[in-house]
Design a protein around this motif. Structure first.
Motif, PDB file in Angstrom:
ATOM      1  N   ILE A  21      24.011  32.028  54.349  1.00 17.43           N
ATOM      2  CA  ILE A  21      25.596  32.906  54.565  1.00 17.43           C
ATOM      3  C   ILE A  21      26.336  31.635  54.393  1.00 17.43           C
ATOM      4  N   ALA A  22      25.580  30.528  55.155  1.00 15.24           N
ATOM      5  CA  ALA A  22      26.171  29.100  55.909  1.00 15.24           C
ATOM      6  C   ALA A  22      26.305  27.942  55.058  1.00 15.24           C
ATOM      7  N   ALA A  23      25.946  27.972  53.912  1.00 12.01           N
ATOM      8  CA  ALA A  23      25.595  27.237  52.751  1.00 12.01           C
ATOM      9  C   ALA A  23      26.601  27.433  52.143  1.00 12.01           C
ATOM     10  N   LEU A  24      26.772  29.070  51.630  1.00 13.49           N
ATOM     11  CA  LEU A  24      27.272  29.339  50.631  1.00 13.49           C
ATOM     12  C   LEU A  24      29.236  29.120  51.171  1.00 13.49           C
ATOM     13  N   ALA A  25      29.108  29.209  52.737  1.00 14.98           N
ATOM     14  CA  ALA A  25      30.426  29.015  53.226  1.00 14.98           C
ATOM     15  C   ALA A  25      31.286  27.754  53.477  1.00 14.98           C
ATOM     16  N   ALA A  26      30.275  26.665  53.700  1.00  6.28           N
ATOM     17  CA  ALA A  26      30.211  25.386  53.167  1.00  6.28           C
ATOM     18  C   ALA A  26      31.066  25.247  52.223  1.00  6.28           C
ATOM     19  N   LEU A  27      29.860  25.630  50.849  1.00  7.35           N
ATOM     20  CA  LEU A  27      31.170  25.416  49.754  1.00  7.35           C
ATOM     21  C   LEU A  27      31.905  25.921  49.639  1.00  7.35           C
ATOM     22  N   VAL A  28      32.578  27.318  50.043  1.00  3.81           N
ATOM     23  CA  VAL A  28      33.810  27.879  50.197  1.00  3.81           C
ATOM     24  C   VAL A  28      34.749  26.860  50.661  1.00  3.81           C
ATOM     25  N   ALA A  34      39.490  20.671  48.024  1.00  2.00           N
ATOM     26  CA  ALA A  34      39.691  20.360  47.473  1.00  2.00           C
ATOM     27  C   ALA A  34      41.286  20.735  46.724  1.00  2.00           C
ATOM     28  N   LEU A  35      40.887  22.259  46.784  1.00  2.00           N
ATOM     29  CA  LEU A  35      42.311  23.132  45.688  1.00  2.00           C
ATOM     30  C   LEU A  35      43.308  21.849  46.545  1.00  2.00           C
ATOM     31  N   TYR A  36      43.462  22.310  47.695  1.00  2.00           N
ATOM     32  CA  TYR A  36      44.762  22.381  48.318  1.00  2.00           C
ATOM     33  C   TYR A  36      45.054  21.227  48.939  1.00  2.00           C
ATOM     34  N   ALA A  37      43.848  20.337  49.028  1.00  2.00           N
ATOM     35  CA  ALA A  37      44.787  18.863  49.975  1.00  2.00           C
ATOM     36  C   ALA A  37      46.130  18.045  48.995  1.00  2.00           C
ATOM     37  N   GLY A  38      46.880  17.892  50.246  1.00  2.00           N
ATOM     38  CA  GLY A  38      47.919  17.019  49.849  1.00  2.00           C
ATOM     39  C   GLY A  38      48.489  18.050  50.096  1.00  2.00           C
ATOM     40  N   ASP A  39      48.347  19.584  49.760  1.00  2.00           N
ATOM     41  CA  ASP A  39      49.814  20.628  49.256  1.00  2.00           C
ATOM     42  C   ASP A  39      50.388  20.965  50.501  1.00  2.00           C
ATOM     43  N   GLY A  40      51.146  21.528  50.267  1.00  2.00           N
ATOM     44  CA  GLY A  40      52.578  22.105  51.327  1.00  2.00           C
ATOM     45  C   GLY A  40      53.301  23.265  50.610  1.00  2.00           C
ATOM     46  N   LYS A  41      52.878  23.557  49.471  1.00  2.00           N
ATOM     47  CA  LYS A  41      52.930  25.727  49.539  1.00  2.00           C
ATOM     48  C   LYS A  41      52.219  26.381  49.394  1.00  2.00           C
ATOM     49  N   PRO A  42      52.112  27.703  49.297  1.00  2.00           N
ATOM     50  CA  PRO A  42      51.595  28.872  49.475  1.00  2.00           C
ATOM     51  C   PRO A  42      51.325  28.909  47.979  1.00  2.00           C
ATOM     52  N   GLY A  43      49.632  28.951  47.575  1.00  2.00           N
ATOM     53  CA  GLY A  43      49.256  29.168  46.252  1.00  2.00           C
ATOM     54  C   GLY A  43      49.639  30.843  46.072  1.00  2.00           C
ATOM     55  N   VAL A  44      49.105  31.247  44.527  1.00  2.00           N
ATOM     56  CA  VAL A  44      49.284  32.619  43.966  1.00  2.00           C
ATOM     57  C   VAL A  44      48.235  33.521  45.387  1.00  2.00           C
ATOM     58  N   VAL A  45      47.553  33.638  45.358  1.00  2.00           N
ATOM     59  CA  VAL A  45      46.749  34.535  46.038  1.00  2.00           C
ATOM     60  C   VAL A  45      47.480  34.205  47.618  1.00  2.00           C
ATOM     61  N   ASP A  46      47.455  33.190  48.254  1.00  2.00           N
ATOM     62  CA  ASP A  46      49.115  32.977  49.587  1.00  2.00           C
ATOM     63  C   ASP A  46      49.841  33.531  49.454  1.00  2.00           C
ATOM     64  N   ALA A  47      50.775  33.744  48.255  1.00  2.00           N
ATOM     65  CA  ALA A  47      51.747  34.780  47.975  1.00  2.00           C
ATOM     66  C   ALA A  47      51.678  36.219  48.294  1.00  2.00           C
ATOM     67  N   ARG A  48      50.186  36.265  47.474  1.00  2.00           N
ATOM     68  CA  ARG A  48      50.789  37.910  47.050  1.00  2.00           C
ATOM     69  C   ARG A  48      49.769  38.859  49.024  1.00  2.00           C
ATOM     70  N   VAL A  49      48.998  37.375  49.372  1.00  2.00           N
ATOM     71  CA  VAL A  49      48.817  38.429  50.435  1.00  2.00           C
ATOM     72  C   VAL A  49      49.469  38.208  51.635  1.00  2.00           C
ATOM     73  N   ARG A  50      50.522  37.203  51.534  1.00  2.00           N
ATOM     74  CA  ARG A  50      51.486  37.021  52.968  1.00  2.00           C
ATOM     75  C   ARG A  50      52.393  38.266  52.106  1.00  2.00           C
ATOM     76  N   ALA A  51      52.955  38.812  51.507  1.00  2.00           N
ATOM     77  CA  ALA A  51      53.952  39.884  50.968  1.00  2.00           C
ATOM     78  C   ALA A  51      53.471  40.964  51.150  1.00  2.00           C
ATOM     79  N   ALA A  52      52.155  41.052  51.423  1.00  2.00           N
ATOM     80  CA  ALA A  52      51.325  42.324  52.135  1.00  2.00           C
ATOM     81  C   ALA A  52      51.547  42.611  53.711  1.00  2.00           C
TER      82      ALA A  52
END
Length: 226
Positions: A21-28, A34-52
């Motif tokens: 579990i720890a190894a998988l968590a580190a990978l996530v 890496a996916l959100y490095a330097g970003d300043g806005k919500p992603g698609v998943v973020d927007a959907r969850v925040r709307a809920a």
């Protein structure tokens, strides 16, 4: 008894399951960073969850603020002191060490990752991963590991308890952070996974160091003149 080892804070039956579990968590954590490095806005998943969870009522906002306080310096210090005291009363010194070092490492790692990833929210505030979520999840993991050892749970039962405790704590604090618009949902996931990666690794180190100390004490006792 001189040289006697205290109970392991990471029980042997749990090491494989919790380690995976720890190894998988580190990978996530790494992938999301890496996916959100330097970003300043919500992603698609973020927007959907925040709307809920958007527009929580006043009563639920009070609940979210209360949960959020547990991750603030005053609330966090109180929880750690209570946990350390409980560990010492139960004569589990390794768990007490993990409560301080492991939780501190989880929050410290989250803080370091924020600077490295550089994701921001609200006027440039660093957001990934969520330190509040990492803290409460780490605390829950220490409690679950302690309970697993005290109850003598096997690998499946113990690992399930550890994961369930992490899910409850992470979900509670994660909901509060998103409801208060303090973090993106993926920040929360990153904080949760940070604790899942750091606590088992720290627990393993605590056990290794403590076991070596016990061996050294036992060897010194055997060399003493009779």
């Amino acid at each position: 008894m001189r040289g006697r080892s205290a109970p392991a804070v990471l029980p042997p039956p749990l090491r494989v399951g919790v380690g995976l579990i720890a190894a998988l968590a580190a990978l996530v954590v790494a992938v999301l960073g890496a996916l959100y490095a330097g970003d300043g806005k919500p992603g698609v998943v973020d927007a959907r969850v925040r709307a809920a969870v958007d527009d929580v009522g006043p009563s639920w906002r009070h609940v979210a603020l209360a949960v959020d306080f547990l991750g603030e310096p005053g609330g966090a210090a109180t929880l750690v002191v209570v946990l350390v005291t409980g560990c010492l009363l139960l004569r589990c010194p390794r768990a007490a060490v993990l409560a301080v070092v492991g939780v501190g490492m989880s929050v410290g790692t989250a803080t370091l990752l924020k600077s490295l990833v550089g994701r921001t929210i609200h006027d440039g505030n660093l957001s990934y991963p969520s330190g509040h979520t990492a803290f409460l999840t780490a605390l829950a993991l220490v409690v679950a590991l302690l309970a697993s050892g005290r109850l003598g749970l096997g690998g499946t039962a113990g690992t399930s308890l550890v994961l369930a405790a992490a899910l409850v704590a992470g979900a509670a604090m994660g909901w509060a952070q998103v409801a208060l618009d303090a973090h993106y949902p993926t920040d929360v996931l990153g904080g949760w996974c940070t604790a899942l990666a750091v606590i088992p690794a720290t627990a393993w180190v605590v056990d290794r160091v403590a076991d070596r100390r016990v061996v050294r004490v036992a060897d010194a006792g055997r060399r003493e003149p009779r």
